[in-house]
Design a protein around this motif. Structure first.
Motif, PDB file in Angstrom:
ATOM      1  N   THR A 144      64.640  18.615  15.843  1.00 41.24           N
ATOM      2  CA  THR A 144      64.912  17.334  15.719  1.00 41.24           C
ATOM      3  C   THR A 144      64.303  16.600  16.966  1.00 41.24           C
ATOM      4  OG1 THR A 144      67.125  17.928  14.757  1.00 41.24           O
ATOM      5  CG2 THR A 144      66.752  15.699  15.688  1.00 41.24           C
ATOM      6  N   GLU A 145      63.683  15.535  16.689  1.00 38.70           N
ATOM      7  CA  GLU A 145      63.143  14.851  17.936  1.00 38.70           C
ATOM      8  C   GLU A 145      64.021  13.530  17.925  1.00 38.70           C
ATOM      9  OE1 GLU A 145      59.125  12.864  19.721  1.00 38.70           O
ATOM     10  OE2 GLU A 145      59.158  13.553  17.637  1.00 38.70           O
ATOM     11  N   LEU A 146      64.690  13.363  19.070  1.00 38.88           N
ATOM     12  CA  LEU A 146      65.555  11.845  19.362  1.00 38.88           C
ATOM     13  C   LEU A 146      64.388  10.973  20.003  1.00 38.88           C
ATOM     14  CD1 LEU A 146      68.953  12.989  20.755  1.00 38.88           C
ATOM     15  CD2 LEU A 146      68.408  12.331  18.185  1.00 38.88           C
ATOM     16  N   ILE A 147      64.122  10.021  19.505  1.00 39.74           N
ATOM     17  CA  ILE A 147      63.123   8.844  19.813  1.00 39.74           C
ATOM     18  C   ILE A 147      63.631   7.580  20.205  1.00 39.74           C
ATOM     19  CG2 ILE A 147      61.175   7.713  19.149  1.00 39.74           C
ATOM     20  CD1 ILE A 147      60.664  10.135  17.040  1.00 39.74           C
ATOM     21  N   ARG A 148      63.197   7.055  21.570  1.00 39.96           N
ATOM     22  CA  ARG A 148      63.564   5.706  21.776  1.00 39.96           C
ATOM     23  C   ARG A 148      62.221   4.805  22.058  1.00 39.96           C
ATOM     24  NH1 ARG A 148      69.146   6.126  23.272  1.00 39.96           N
ATOM     25  NH2 ARG A 148      68.918   3.789  22.984  1.00 39.96           N
ATOM     26  N   LEU A 149      62.410   3.507  21.452  1.00 35.60           N
ATOM     27  CA  LEU A 149      61.209   2.755  21.444  1.00 35.60           C
ATOM     28  C   LEU A 149      61.144   1.442  21.735  1.00 35.60           C
ATOM     29  CD1 LEU A 149      60.085   3.726  17.789  1.00 35.60           C
ATOM     30  CD2 LEU A 149      58.874   4.404  19.633  1.00 35.60           C
ATOM     31  N   ASP A 150      60.373   0.883  22.606  1.00 39.67           N
ATOM     32  CA  ASP A 150      60.253  -0.646  22.966  1.00 39.67           C
ATOM     33  C   ASP A 150      60.124  -1.344  21.651  1.00 39.67           C
ATOM     34  OD1 ASP A 150      60.298   0.124  25.763  1.00 39.67           O
ATOM     35  OD2 ASP A 150      58.066  -0.329  25.505  1.00 39.67           O
ATOM     36  N   TYR A 151      60.811  -2.673  21.926  1.00 35.36           N
ATOM     37  CA  TYR A 151      60.748  -3.526  20.797  1.00 35.36           C
ATOM     38  C   TYR A 151      60.916  -4.975  21.257  1.00 35.36           C
ATOM     39  CZ  TYR A 151      65.679  -4.602  20.572  1.00 35.36           C
ATOM     40  OH  TYR A 151      67.017  -4.864  20.815  1.00 35.36           O
ATOM     41  N   ASP A 152      60.562  -5.936  20.722  1.00 34.98           N
ATOM     42  CA  ASP A 152      60.561  -7.282  21.049  1.00 34.98           C
ATOM     43  C   ASP A 152      62.073  -8.031  21.171  1.00 34.98           C
ATOM     44  OD1 ASP A 152      59.985  -9.910  21.753  1.00 34.98           O
ATOM     45  OD2 ASP A 152      58.761 -10.392  20.040  1.00 34.98           O
ATOM     46  N   MET A 153      62.648  -7.500  21.966  1.00 35.25           N
ATOM     47  CA  MET A 153      64.065  -7.848  22.424  1.00 35.25           C
ATOM     48  C   MET A 153      64.188  -9.374  22.510  1.00 35.25           C
ATOM     49  SD  MET A 153      66.939  -6.773  25.133  1.00 35.25           S
ATOM     50  CE  MET A 153      67.119  -5.028  24.725  1.00 35.25           C
ATOM     51  N   ASP A 154      63.367  -9.820  23.476  1.00 27.98           N
ATOM     52  CA  ASP A 154      63.294 -11.412  23.649  1.00 27.98           C
ATOM     53  C   ASP A 154      63.150 -12.131  22.439  1.00 27.98           C
ATOM     54  OD1 ASP A 154      63.132 -10.868  26.258  1.00 27.98           O
ATOM     55  OD2 ASP A 154      61.022 -11.163  26.723  1.00 27.98           O
ATOM     56  N   SER A 155      62.517 -11.851  21.513  1.00 29.98           N
ATOM     57  CA  SER A 155      62.562 -12.471  20.106  1.00 29.98           C
ATOM     58  C   SER A 155      63.851 -12.492  19.350  1.00 29.98           C
ATOM     59  CB  SER A 155      61.386 -12.028  19.184  1.00 29.98           C
ATOM     60  OG  SER A 155      61.356 -12.722  17.948  1.00 29.98           O
ATOM     61  N   THR A 156      64.438 -11.022  19.402  1.00 30.61           N
ATOM     62  CA  THR A 156      65.676 -11.004  18.821  1.00 30.61           C
ATOM     63  C   THR A 156      66.838 -11.830  19.409  1.00 30.61           C
ATOM     64  OG1 THR A 156      65.273  -8.817  18.244  1.00 30.61           O
ATOM     65  CG2 THR A 156      67.549  -9.298  18.310  1.00 30.61           C
ATOM     66  N   CYS A 157      66.804 -11.896  20.854  1.00 28.04           N
ATOM     67  CA  CYS A 157      67.724 -12.613  21.651  1.00 28.04           C
ATOM     68  C   CYS A 157      67.515 -14.257  21.460  1.00 28.04           C
ATOM     69  CB  CYS A 157      67.519 -12.312  23.184  1.00 28.04           C
ATOM     70  SG  CYS A 157      68.066 -10.850  23.689  1.00 28.04           S
ATOM     71  N   ARG A 158      66.360 -14.589  21.276  1.00 25.50           N
ATOM     72  CA  ARG A 158      66.021 -16.173  20.993  1.00 25.50           C
ATOM     73  C   ARG A 158      66.822 -16.520  19.742  1.00 25.50           C
ATOM     74  NH1 ARG A 158      60.904 -15.046  23.406  1.00 25.50           N
ATOM     75  NH2 ARG A 158      60.015 -14.804  21.427  1.00 25.50           N
ATOM     76  N   LYS A 159      66.447 -15.591  18.949  1.00 19.76           N
ATOM     77  CA  LYS A 159      67.201 -15.900  17.457  1.00 19.76           C
ATOM     78  C   LYS A 159      68.713 -15.893  17.499  1.00 19.76           C
ATOM     79  CE  LYS A 159      63.554 -13.685  14.786  1.00 19.76           C
ATOM     80  NZ  LYS A 159      62.913 -12.661  13.959  1.00 19.76           N
ATOM     81  N   ILE A 160      69.286 -15.100  18.282  1.00 21.38           N
ATOM     82  CA  ILE A 160      70.879 -15.055  18.401  1.00 21.38           C
ATOM     83  C   ILE A 160      71.258 -16.329  19.171  1.00 21.38           C
ATOM     84  CG2 ILE A 160      72.491 -13.951  19.563  1.00 21.38           C
ATOM     85  CD1 ILE A 160      71.214 -10.943  19.143  1.00 21.38           C
ATOM     86  N   GLU A 161      70.332 -16.616  20.387  1.00 21.62           N
ATOM     87  CA  GLU A 161      70.861 -17.786  20.659  1.00 21.62           C
ATOM     88  C   GLU A 161      70.689 -19.135  19.994  1.00 21.62           C
ATOM     89  OE1 GLU A 161      68.104 -17.413  23.928  1.00 21.62           O
ATOM     90  OE2 GLU A 161      69.449 -15.813  25.138  1.00 21.62           O
ATOM     91  N   ASP A 162      69.717 -19.305  19.152  1.00 20.88           N
ATOM     92  CA  ASP A 162      69.466 -20.237  18.520  1.00 20.88           C
ATOM     93  C   ASP A 162      70.221 -20.481  17.349  1.00 20.88           C
ATOM     94  OD1 ASP A 162      67.426 -21.005  20.100  1.00 20.88           O
ATOM     95  OD2 ASP A 162      65.861 -20.262  18.749  1.00 20.88           O
ATOM     96  N   ARG A 163      70.924 -19.320  16.617  1.00 24.93           N
ATOM     97  CA  ARG A 163      71.573 -19.369  15.472  1.00 24.93           C
ATOM     98  C   ARG A 163      72.900 -19.093  15.518  1.00 24.93           C
ATOM     99  NH1 ARG A 163      66.976 -15.600  12.098  1.00 24.93           N
ATOM    100  NH2 ARG A 163      65.064 -16.945  12.734  1.00 24.93           N
ATOM    101  N   MET A 164      73.531 -18.037  16.354  1.00 24.54           N
ATOM    102  CA  MET A 164      74.446 -17.435  15.839  1.00 24.54           C
ATOM    103  C   MET A 164      75.707 -17.630  17.086  1.00 24.54           C
ATOM    104  SD  MET A 164      73.109 -13.473  15.329  1.00 24.54           S
ATOM    105  CE  MET A 164      74.715 -13.084  14.510  1.00 24.54           C
ATOM    106  N   PRO A 165      76.963 -17.568  16.643  1.00 25.18           N
ATOM    107  CA  PRO A 165      78.039 -17.500  17.442  1.00 25.18           C
ATOM    108  C   PRO A 165      78.099 -16.554  18.579  1.00 25.18           C
ATOM    109  CG  PRO A 165      78.891 -16.681  15.484  1.00 25.18           C
ATOM    110  CD  PRO A 165      77.460 -17.084  15.427  1.00 25.18           C
TER     111      PRO A 165
END
Length: 229
Positions: free
Chosen positions: A195-216
């Motif tokens: 088993t290989e446990l894997i961690r990856l970078d992703y575009d968190m800034d984009s996810t956070c912007r969507k949360i800030e624009d849309r969500m409670p």
């Protein structure tokens, strides 16, 4: 065969895109496609379009059937706060897809019996953790005929053994809670049994912007993503 295990995506499309780039022969999703994140519809659509076999998570049941999510106290208020957003941003077809997801999947590969579920073989609300005592594991896994059991739900990646059985949790793709913000997944090789446990970078800034624009509860939701818990 390299099986890519993903779990607890929680409406984070950017993280989902990142983990699906990991080389694999098969993908199994261990549940929880929605709640907490800004892109539940896009995540469900991608899972459906790619025909990825998926387990029913407790949040999938809550979104699809309107039942209680059974979340822990620390995060339950966020689940409830984002549920209306999730419903407004998913179609009836997508909710029907969530309702028909199975509680478990069983497969055989390279002489191994594989069992996939969300929480534990007893309940998709029940947690198996790295520190779960052996006697509790014995009760949770009673009656399961498998060499490897794959579970999600805790948002914490780990690999441990219980007798002759291997237990694998790939962690959370979309909302890690082990103090590491990187998208989490795992690859299990049925040939080598590694088993290989894997961690990856992703575009968190984009996810956070969507949360800030849309969500409670945007400040709390983005802080959890950035901290990794």
């Amino acid at each position: 065969m390299r099986i890519l295990l993903i779990s607890d995506i929680h409406g984070n499309k950017e993280a989902l895109d990142a983990v699906l780039e990991v080389p694999h022969d098969m993908v199994i999703c261990l549940g929880d496609l929605a709640d907490y994140g800004p892109s539940p519809s896009e995540c469900i659509d991608l899972i459906m379009q790619q025909g990825i076999e998926t387990i029913l998570g407790n949040h999938d049941a809550a979104v699809g059937s309107g039942i209680d999510c059974g979340c822990g106290y620390k995060y339950k208020h966020l689940s409830e706060a984002t549920r209306d957003y999730t419903w407004k941003n998913t179609t009836e077809e997508q909710m029907a897809f969530l309702r028909q997801l199975p509680f478990s999947i069983e497969k055989e590969a390279d002489g191994l019996k594989l069992y996939f579920t969300h929480g534990s073989p007893r309940s998709n609300y029940e947690y198996i953790r790295p520190e779960t005592p052996e006697e509790e594991l014995e009760e949770m896994l009673s009656g399961i005929d498998a060499d490897v059991v794959f579970i999600g739900h805790s948002h914490v990646p780990f690999v441990r053994t219980h007798g002759d059985m291997l237990i694998v949790n790939p962690g959370s793709t979309g909302q890690p809670r082990d103090e590491d913000w990187h998208a989490s997944c795992a690859v299990f090789d049925t040939s080598s049994r590694e088993t290989e446990l894997i961690r990856l970078d992703y575009d968190m800034d984009s996810t956070c912007r969507k949360i800030e624009d849309r969500m409670p509860n945007a400040d709390e939701l983005t802080a959890i993503l950035k901290r990794g818990y």
